[in-house]
Design a protein around this motif. Structure first.
Motif, PDB file in Angstrom:
ATOM      1  N   VAL A  17       0.860  -1.181   0.000  1.00  0.00           N
ATOM      2  CA  VAL A  17       0.000   0.000   0.000  1.00  0.00           C
ATOM      3  C   VAL A  17       0.899   1.234   0.000  1.00  0.00           C
ATOM      4  O   VAL A  17       1.754   1.374   0.870  1.00  0.00           O
ATOM      5  N   ASP A  18       0.679   2.106  -0.993  1.00  0.00           N
ATOM      6  CA  ASP A  18       1.454   3.356  -1.045  1.00  0.00           C
ATOM      7  C   ASP A  18       0.718   4.382  -0.186  1.00  0.00           C
ATOM      8  O   ASP A  18      -0.328   4.907  -0.580  1.00  0.00           O
ATOM      9  N   THR A  19       1.245   4.645   0.993  1.00  0.00           N
ATOM     10  CA  THR A  19       0.524   5.525   1.922  1.00  0.00           C
ATOM     11  C   THR A  19       0.735   7.009   1.609  1.00  0.00           C
ATOM     12  O   THR A  19      -0.053   7.845   2.056  1.00  0.00           O
ATOM     13  N   ALA A  20       1.775   7.349   0.847  1.00  0.00           N
ATOM     14  CA  ALA A  20       2.113   8.777   0.661  1.00  0.00           C
ATOM     15  C   ALA A  20       0.935   9.602   0.111  1.00  0.00           C
ATOM     16  O   ALA A  20       0.592  10.645   0.698  1.00  0.00           O
ATOM     17  N   PRO A  21       0.277   9.175  -0.992  1.00  0.00           N
ATOM     18  CA  PRO A  21      -0.847   9.988  -1.490  1.00  0.00           C
ATOM     19  C   PRO A  21      -1.982  10.075  -0.471  1.00  0.00           C
ATOM     20  O   PRO A  21      -2.635  11.117  -0.339  1.00  0.00           O
ATOM     21  N   MET A  22      -2.208   9.007   0.291  1.00  0.00           N
ATOM     22  CA  MET A  22      -3.294   9.031   1.280  1.00  0.00           C
ATOM     23  C   MET A  22      -2.947   9.971   2.433  1.00  0.00           C
ATOM     24  O   MET A  22      -3.812  10.692   2.937  1.00  0.00           O
ATOM     25  N   LEU A  23      -1.687   9.967   2.858  1.00  0.00           N
ATOM     26  CA  LEU A  23      -1.286  10.867   3.946  1.00  0.00           C
ATOM     27  C   LEU A  23      -1.445  12.329   3.513  1.00  0.00           C
ATOM     28  O   LEU A  23      -1.870  13.179   4.306  1.00  0.00           O
ATOM     29  N   ALA A  77     -13.260  14.134  -3.532  1.00  0.00           N
ATOM     30  CA  ALA A  77     -12.302  15.231  -3.679  1.00  0.00           C
ATOM     31  C   ALA A  77     -10.866  14.743  -3.879  1.00  0.00           C
ATOM     32  O   ALA A  77     -10.002  15.497  -4.340  1.00  0.00           O
ATOM     33  N   GLU A  78     -10.577  13.467  -3.513  1.00  0.00           N
ATOM     34  CA  GLU A  78      -9.183  13.006  -3.513  1.00  0.00           C
ATOM     35  C   GLU A  78      -9.063  11.674  -4.263  1.00  0.00           C
ATOM     36  O   GLU A  78      -9.572  10.658  -3.787  1.00  0.00           O
ATOM     37  N   ALA A  83      -7.872   5.140  -5.539  1.00  0.00           N
ATOM     38  CA  ALA A  83      -6.673   4.408  -5.955  1.00  0.00           C
ATOM     39  C   ALA A  83      -6.304   3.339  -4.926  1.00  0.00           C
ATOM     40  O   ALA A  83      -5.855   2.243  -5.276  1.00  0.00           O
ATOM     41  N   ALA A  84      -6.531   3.651  -3.651  1.00  0.00           N
ATOM     42  CA  ALA A  84      -6.181   2.684  -2.597  1.00  0.00           C
ATOM     43  C   ALA A  84      -7.160   1.519  -2.561  1.00  0.00           C
ATOM     44  O   ALA A  84      -6.785   0.392  -2.208  1.00  0.00           O
ATOM     45  N   LEU A 127      -2.410   3.988   8.367  1.00  0.00           N
ATOM     46  CA  LEU A 127      -1.804   5.134   7.688  1.00  0.00           C
ATOM     47  C   LEU A 127      -0.803   5.818   8.612  1.00  0.00           C
ATOM     48  O   LEU A 127       0.312   6.142   8.210  1.00  0.00           O
ATOM     49  N   LEU A 128      -1.243   6.072   9.826  1.00  0.00           N
ATOM     50  CA  LEU A 128      -0.358   6.689  10.821  1.00  0.00           C
ATOM     51  C   LEU A 128      -0.386   5.808  12.051  1.00  0.00           C
ATOM     52  O   LEU A 128      -1.449   5.567  12.615  1.00  0.00           O
TER      53      LEU A 128
END
Lengths: 270, 333
Positions: A17-23, A77-78, A83-84, A127-128
């Motif tokens: 899981v690429d967390t960067a765009p979600m963060l 909005a995102e 994508a996730a 995520l965090l």
């Protein structure tokens, strides 16, 4: 014949899981969007959430519901959120960001609506988080890390504790069981890291060993025939002897011992 | 590494469950303190001490080998007698009579004893440790926890008559009785309310468990009758081979304070108290004890009569032939 899918207690899916765009998307969510969790009986501290996809009949977007899943404005909005969810390859019934504030605690409970073979499959995407957070399933710590995606059978007893000063935020997704998702869960189960004893249960074990070997401690605990005052005394004496565990740790241990006695005939024939 | 537990560390604790684990057998312990074990069965006593919150959190879980240290030291109270029986024939009544005495500890069918006695059926290497573990287990149960105990009487599960030689190897000098009854009455009782050993597949590994194809054609009554017949036949065989005393239910309760008083280590001033214990129904203390053989015989239909005649009567007759002629006695309280 197709193999029957049985839910493991938990499984880490073979997904990166690429967390960067979600963060980044998370940082743009206004503070006012976070709503307190509906289940106020079971937690202390800050437990709040943001609905991204919610059943049409869910009150405030965070509760379960049977209606059509409806994406919220925050979701739309995102692009990071869709994508996730795409790799999960299943109909998403709800997607929520759930935040556990510093020091917050979710007491042990079971989500029985997730317990039947046709129930939704609940996935957690941290995520965090930080290493001191303990998510306990069946009394053991699930070692979930940011960047992973886990299936958890939360019809089993579970609780969460977030000690320290940082928030913990997971993307929590309920999916209809699809062959593809079931296959990912089954494929992930063998490589899933082992669950670990919690700090509280280890502290309680140390205290238990001290008590059985110490006649004075034992006598002060034997004096209690009433359950609640007994547990209060256990917690107080534990603290006094530098063993830090919670009421839930004690209740879980008592339940475990009770089950072992009640199930003794099964144990014997095993 | 924690130091091995010595018996002194376990004073007041009793094993409530023995179970096999990948690393060998383990014992679960609860703190019984001065609890007198006067409930009908050991598991009832255990339920009772587990009510105490302490025992819901601070039970102990040890390897079986902690029993070795118990086996090495002289027991506080060595077993005075073993009670084997064919089920539904008054063994609980005997336990009730003896457990009233401050001088006696009566162990009624404690599950850990059964588990150890039958361990070798599933784990052949168990024969290496069974004898010593049995000695250790009973030494532990024989702890003088209340202060005035001098005798331990152990009542076994009905199916344990097959393991008698193993128990004899551990306690060669302890006298024992085999208690039995007209099998028609036992079978009727088991048909009313089945015990573990008359439900196919429930008992687990035991010589009493016959291969499926030998029992699959039997009716319910035939199945029960053959189980009881096997127990009676084994009781008779063991009495002859190992000097057991055959006792018929019809001799109760008088025999306990009569011809068996010495075997049970009863002193003259114990007799009245023990006899008074017979005034209560053993498993339902609110009811008095009364012989119910006539009711049970009337209840049996032709099918049950035939099954008992075929599978159990011959062994019963053999036991009756073995039993010393006794004059029926009555209790005087």
């Amino acid at each position: 014949m197709a193999e029957v899918f049985t839910r493991p207690p938990c499984a880490r899916l073979p997904l990166a899981v690429d967390t960067a765009p979600m963060l980044a998307a998370l940082a743009r969510i206004p503070d006012a969007a976070w709503q307190p969790h509906f289940n106020t009986e079971y937690f202390s501290g800050d437990w709040s959430g943001v609905a991204l996809i919610a059943p049409a009949d869910a009150q405030g977007g965070l509760t379960p519901g049977q209606g059509e899943p409806v994406p919220t404005a925050l979701y739309q909005a995102e692009p990071a959120w869709s994508a996730a969810l795409a790799p999960l390859d299943a109909v998403v019934r709800s997607a929520r960001l759930l935040r556990l504030g510093p020091g917050a605690c979710i007491r042990e409970h079971c989500d029985y609506d997730l317990g039947s073979p046709d129930s939704d499959l609940r996935l957690h995407l941290p995520l965090l988080s930080h290493p001191d957070v303990e998510f306990l399933l069946d009394g053991l710590v699930v070692p979930m890390l940011a960047g992973e995606c886990w299936f958890l059978d939360l019809s089993r007893p579970h609780r969460v504790h977030n000690p320290g000063t940082q928030v913990r935020i997971h993307l929590v997704v309920d999916c209809r069981p699809s062959p593809a998702l079931q296959a990912m869960i089954a494929a992930g189960a063998p490589a899933t890291p082992a669950l670990q004893p919690s700090r509280g249960s280890l502290a309680l074990q140390a205290f238990q060993q001290q008590v059985v070997a110490d006649a004075t401690l034992r006598a002060s605990l034997l004096a209690h025939s009433e359950r609640d005052t007994f547990i209060d005394t256990v917690l107080a004496l534990g603290r006094q002897h530098q063993h830090l565990f919670s009421r839930d740790d004690v209740l879980a241990a008592m339940r475990q011992q009770r089950q072992r006695w009640q199930q003794r005939y099964m144990v014997q024939s095993a | 590494m924690m130091a091995a537990l010595r018996p002194a560390d376990l004073a007041g604790w009793l094993p409530i469950m023995a179970r096999s684990s990948p690393a060998g057998y383990r014992l679960d312990w609860a703190f019984f303190d001065r609890h007198a074990l006067q409930e009908p069965f050991f598991h009832n006593s255990t339920d009772s001490v587990l009510q105490l919150p302490f025992n819901q959190l601070f039970r102990r879980d040890t390897a079986l080998d902690v029993l070795a240290a118990w086996a090495e030291q002289p027991a506080d109270t060595a077993p005075a007698a073993f009670v084997f029986h064919a089920s539904r024939c008054g063994s609980t009544l005997i336990a009730r009579m003896l457990s009233r005495l401050a001088s006696h500890t009566v162990l009624s069918e404690p599950a850990p004893l059964d588990t150890l006695l039958r361990a070798h059926y599933t784990d052949p290497v168990a024969t290496r440790w069974q004898r010593d573990s049995l000695r250790g287990l009973l030494a532990c149960y024989g702890q003088r926890r209340r202060g005035g105990e001098r005798s331990l009487v152990v009542k076994l599960d009905a199916w344990n008559i097959f393991e008698l030689p193993l128990l004899r190897a551990a306690f060669p000098d302890t006298p024992w009785i085999f208690l039995y009854r007209d099998p028609l009455e036992i079978v009727v009782s088991q048909l009313r309310q089945p015990g573990v050993h008359v439900v196919p597949g429930m008992l687990g590994a035991s010589p009493l468990t016959l291969p499926f194809d030998e029992v699959s054609g039997l009716t319910r009554a035939e199945f029960v009758a053959q189980v009881i017949g096997q127990i009676l036949a084994e009781g008779e065989r063991q009495c002859r081979a190992h000097g057991g005393i055959a006792v018929n239910y019809s001799e109760l309760p008088g025999a306990v304070t009569g011809r068996l008083a010495g075997l049970f280590d009863l002193h003259a001033d114990d007799l009245a108290l023990a006899a008074a214990g017979a005034g209560q129904h053993a498993k339902r203390p609110e009811q008095g004890f009364s012989p119910d053989g006539d009711d049970k015989r009337r209840e049996a239909g032709p099918e049950v009569l035939a099954a008992v005649a075929q599978y159990a009567q011959p062994a019963y007759q053999a036991l009756e032939a073995l039993r010393a002629p006794v004059i029926p006695s009555t209790v005087s309280v």
